[in-house]
Design a protein around this motif. Structure first.
Motif, PDB file in Angstrom:
ATOM      1  N   VAL A 184       0.847  -1.221   0.000  1.00 53.33           N
ATOM      2  CA  VAL A 184       0.000   0.000   0.000  1.00 53.33           C
ATOM      3  C   VAL A 184       0.864   1.245   0.000  1.00 53.33           C
ATOM      4  N   ILE A 185       1.966   1.204   0.728  1.00 53.23           N
ATOM      5  CA  ILE A 185       2.867   2.373   0.742  1.00 53.23           C
ATOM      6  C   ILE A 185       3.298   2.692  -0.692  1.00 53.23           C
ATOM      7  N   ARG A 186       3.625   1.653  -1.454  1.00 52.10           N
ATOM      8  CA  ARG A 186       4.071   1.846  -2.841  1.00 52.10           C
ATOM      9  C   ARG A 186       3.022   2.540  -3.698  1.00 52.10           C
ATOM     10  N   ARG A 187       1.743   2.384  -3.327  1.00 52.89           N
ATOM     11  CA  ARG A 187       0.659   2.965  -4.136  1.00 52.89           C
ATOM     12  C   ARG A 187       0.105   4.270  -3.564  1.00 52.89           C
ATOM     13  N   SER A 188       0.718   4.772  -2.495  1.00 55.63           N
ATOM     14  CA  SER A 188       0.213   6.002  -1.867  1.00 55.63           C
ATOM     15  C   SER A 188       1.040   7.208  -2.278  1.00 55.63           C
ATOM     16  N   ASP A 189       0.376   8.367  -2.318  1.00 52.05           N
ATOM     17  CA  ASP A 189       1.094   9.600  -2.624  1.00 52.05           C
ATOM     18  C   ASP A 189       1.744  10.187  -1.381  1.00 52.05           C
ATOM     19  N   LEU A 190       1.058  10.028  -0.263  1.00 48.79           N
ATOM     20  CA  LEU A 190       1.531  10.652   0.974  1.00 48.79           C
ATOM     21  C   LEU A 190       1.295   9.682   2.130  1.00 48.79           C
ATOM     22  N   VAL A 191       2.335   9.453   2.911  1.00 47.25           N
ATOM     23  CA  VAL A 191       2.218   8.537   4.051  1.00 47.25           C
ATOM     24  C   VAL A 191       2.284   9.348   5.340  1.00 47.25           C
ATOM     25  N   MET A 192       1.344   9.071   6.255  1.00 49.74           N
ATOM     26  CA  MET A 192       1.385   9.692   7.583  1.00 49.74           C
ATOM     27  C   MET A 192       1.718   8.599   8.573  1.00 49.74           C
ATOM     28  N   ILE A 193       2.648   8.863   9.440  1.00 49.13           N
ATOM     29  CA  ILE A 193       3.070   7.816  10.376  1.00 49.13           C
ATOM     30  C   ILE A 193       3.677   8.507  11.587  1.00 49.13           C
ATOM     31  N   ASN A 194       3.572   7.911  12.762  1.00 50.22           N
ATOM     32  CA  ASN A 194       4.217   8.591  13.888  1.00 50.22           C
ATOM     33  C   ASN A 194       5.685   8.176  13.990  1.00 50.22           C
ATOM     34  N   ASP A 195       6.450   8.944  14.738  1.00 49.79           N
ATOM     35  CA  ASP A 195       7.904   8.754  14.770  1.00 49.79           C
ATOM     36  C   ASP A 195       8.297   7.339  15.201  1.00 49.79           C
ATOM     37  N   GLU A 196       7.619   6.834  16.208  1.00 47.65           N
ATOM     38  CA  GLU A 196       7.954   5.506  16.733  1.00 47.65           C
ATOM     39  C   GLU A 196       7.690   4.424  15.670  1.00 47.65           C
ATOM     40  N   GLU A 197       6.538   4.562  14.981  1.00 45.88           N
ATOM     41  CA  GLU A 197       6.193   3.561  13.958  1.00 45.88           C
ATOM     42  C   GLU A 197       7.107   3.671  12.734  1.00 45.88           C
ATOM     43  N   LEU A 198       7.522   4.896  12.429  1.00 45.36           N
ATOM     44  CA  LEU A 198       8.438   5.080  11.302  1.00 45.36           C
ATOM     45  C   LEU A 198       9.763   4.375  11.586  1.00 45.36           C
ATOM     46  N   ARG A 199      10.241   4.534  12.819  1.00 50.43           N
ATOM     47  CA  ARG A 199      11.491   3.849  13.196  1.00 50.43           C
ATOM     48  C   ARG A 199      11.298   2.336  13.164  1.00 50.43           C
ATOM     49  N   GLN A 200      10.144   1.897  13.657  1.00 51.86           N
ATOM     50  CA  GLN A 200       9.867   0.463  13.698  1.00 51.86           C
ATOM     51  C   GLN A 200       9.807  -0.115  12.270  1.00 51.86           C
ATOM     52  N   TYR A 201       9.119   0.563  11.378  1.00 50.54           N
ATOM     53  CA  TYR A 201       8.943   0.039  10.017  1.00 50.54           C
ATOM     54  C   TYR A 201      10.266   0.005   9.257  1.00 50.54           C
ATOM     55  N   THR A 202      11.068   1.061   9.401  1.00 55.60           N
ATOM     56  CA  THR A 202      12.295   1.156   8.595  1.00 55.60           C
ATOM     57  C   THR A 202      13.506   0.564   9.309  1.00 55.60           C
ATOM     58  N   GLU A 203      13.393   0.323  10.609  1.00 58.73           N
ATOM     59  CA  GLU A 203      14.524  -0.112  11.446  1.00 58.73           C
ATOM     60  C   GLU A 203      15.682   0.879  11.313  1.00 58.73           C
ATOM     61  N   GLU A 204      15.325   2.132  11.302  1.00 60.01           N
ATOM     62  CA  GLU A 204      16.296   3.219  11.133  1.00 60.01           C
ATOM     63  C   GLU A 204      16.036   4.238  12.233  1.00 60.01           C
ATOM     64  N   HIS A 205      17.085   4.643  12.970  1.00 58.32           N
ATOM     65  CA  HIS A 205      16.847   5.562  14.087  1.00 58.32           C
ATOM     66  C   HIS A 205      16.619   6.995  13.630  1.00 58.32           C
ATOM     67  N   SER A 206      17.433   7.464  12.692  1.00 61.64           N
ATOM     68  CA  SER A 206      17.283   8.850  12.222  1.00 61.64           C
ATOM     69  C   SER A 206      15.957   9.002  11.482  1.00 61.64           C
ATOM     70  N   LEU A 207      15.132   9.942  11.940  1.00 59.49           N
ATOM     71  CA  LEU A 207      13.811  10.092  11.324  1.00 59.49           C
ATOM     72  C   LEU A 207      13.909  10.574   9.881  1.00 59.49           C
ATOM     73  N   LEU A 208      14.915  11.410   9.605  1.00 59.40           N
ATOM     74  CA  LEU A 208      15.052  11.903   8.236  1.00 59.40           C
ATOM     75  C   LEU A 208      15.474  10.767   7.305  1.00 59.40           C
ATOM     76  N   ARG A 209      16.406   9.950   7.765  1.00 60.41           N
ATOM     77  CA  ARG A 209      16.814   8.796   6.934  1.00 60.41           C
ATOM     78  C   ARG A 209      15.650   7.820   6.784  1.00 60.41           C
ATOM     79  N   ALA A 210      14.936   7.637   7.885  1.00 55.00           N
ATOM     80  CA  ALA A 210      13.792   6.717   7.842  1.00 55.00           C
ATOM     81  C   ALA A 210      12.746   7.233   6.853  1.00 55.00           C
ATOM     82  N   ALA A 211      12.518   8.548   6.885  1.00 53.64           N
ATOM     83  CA  ALA A 211      11.542   9.145   5.962  1.00 53.64           C
ATOM     84  C   ALA A 211      11.987   8.913   4.519  1.00 53.64           C
ATOM     85  N   ARG A 212      13.273   9.096   4.274  1.00 47.35           N
ATOM     86  CA  ARG A 212      13.785   8.902   2.898  1.00 47.35           C
ATOM     87  C   ARG A 212      13.638   7.458   2.460  1.00 47.35           C
TER      88      ARG A 212
END
Ligand code: AMP
Length: 327
Positions: A184-212
């Motif tokens: 679904v992420i691949r088919r979305s234009d804009l993703v909203m996610i909280n900081d903790e979930e973003l880190r969890q999904y990407t396994e990346e601590h830096s939020l900017l790197r995780a966002a990228r």
């Protein structure tokens, strides 16, 4: 680190797709309609009206007509159904099935941001496969609110290419349906996610790197929600930030994310074009609407909010975040 260039307007990403329109366009919301048990360090309630679609629709309807896709069980309280009707949500896509309504229970920590999920009872949601009414299929603004990514995908398959598809999710789906969520992420234009979930999904601590890392999957923008600390809009080459509204008393943070999204997309739906400026304004609208939600349990505060209340708080936001450029 890359230098931040100016944000490109959304219209520039997919020319021709985003029609210039005047007046409010409908928004379609796919999500949960729920009863919630909520405990904070200061109070608790049981069986209150909740669900990602309910919060998003209550917020979005402050701006524009909303269509709901979801499911409830035969036990769904009549008073809650009355509320959905009074609010004039389009409920043609809300199925009633034999069985129990989705139920969630959560307990907040002392910071009133972090929370433990005590129960997620899918009930009728476990077998739900939406069939969208034909009147929903050309809706230009689609909010895939927090729900099983399989349901989000199925709904997305049934709409003609929307102008803007916004996705939200939560830890439960990251843990249990990761592959579908990625689809679904691949088919979305804009993703909203909280900081903790973003880190969890990407396994990346830096939020900017995780966002990228999420942007690399396809979305053109990501909004990182940071509870009372506000929200940031990140694109491949841009960054914009809105603080949270300072409140002395947060009663219940539940639904802040969903109503943020409802305010954000509801505002976008009233605009002629989705430009950079409107995206920034939408971020403030989302923050304003979410700030009302957390002032009481369920949608109890949000349901009485008026356009004037929004305007007033929006102006305050502008006054306490404005600063002068050096040049
Ligand atoms: P939020 O505080 O914005 O994350 O939204 C909380 C709302 O989401 C509550 O009203 C819950 O009923 C609903 N909810 C909780 N867990 C889930 C889940 N796994 N999927 C969909 N909705 C959920």
């Amino acid at each position: 680190m890359r230098k931040h260039r100016e944000l490109r307007p959304f219209a520039a990403f997919r020319p021709g797709n985003l029609e210039v329109h005047t007046g409010a366009m409908s928004m379609l919301i796919v999500g949960t309609v729920a009863t919630d048990d909520i405990a904070t360090p200061f109070a608790s309630v049981a069986g209150v009206l909740g669900g990602s679609a309910v919060y998003a629709a209550t917020a979005g309807s402050l701006y524009t007509p909303v269509q709901i896709v979801g499911v409830i069980g035969a036990d769904f309280p009549t008073a809650y159904m009355e509320f959905l009707k009074e609010r004039q949500f389009d409920l043609e896509g809300l199925e009633v099935q034999a069985g129990k309504t989705f139920h969630w229970a959560g307990k907040y920590h002392y910071d009133m941001i972090t929370r433990d999920t005590l129960a997620t009872e899918l009930n009728v949601l476990a077998t739900f496969n939406p069939t969208l009414p034909s009147s929903y299929r050309n809706t230009p603004f689609v909010f895939l609110a927090n729900v099983d990514p399989k349901i989000q995908l199925s709904a997305l398959d049934q709409v003609a290419e929307p102008s803007l598809t916004v996705l939200d999710t939560m830890n439960y789906w990251i843990e249990t349906q990761r592959d579908d969520l990625t689809a679904v992420i691949r088919r979305s234009d804009l993703v909203m996610i909280n900081d903790e979930e973003l880190r969890q999904y990407t396994e990346e601590h830096s939020l900017l790197r995780a966002a990228r890392a999420v942007l690399a999957l396809g979305p053109r923008a990501l909004i990182v929600k940071k509870g009372e600390h506000g929200a940031a809009l990140v694109t491949s080459d841009g960054y914009y930030y809105a603080p949270g509204y300072p409140l002395e008393d947060v009663v219940d943070p539940t639904g802040a994310g969903d109503s943020f999204a409802g305010g954000f997309l509801g505002y976008i739906a009233t605009q002629a074009q989705v430009t950079e400026r409107e995206l920034h304004r939408a971020l403030i609208h989302g923050s304003v609407v979410a700030s009302f939600t957390v002032e009481d349990f369920s949608v109890d505060r949000l349901k009485d909010v008026t356009r004037e209340d929004i305007q007033r708080r929006y102006r305050e936001f502008a006054s306490f975040t404005h600063f002068e450029r050096l040049d």
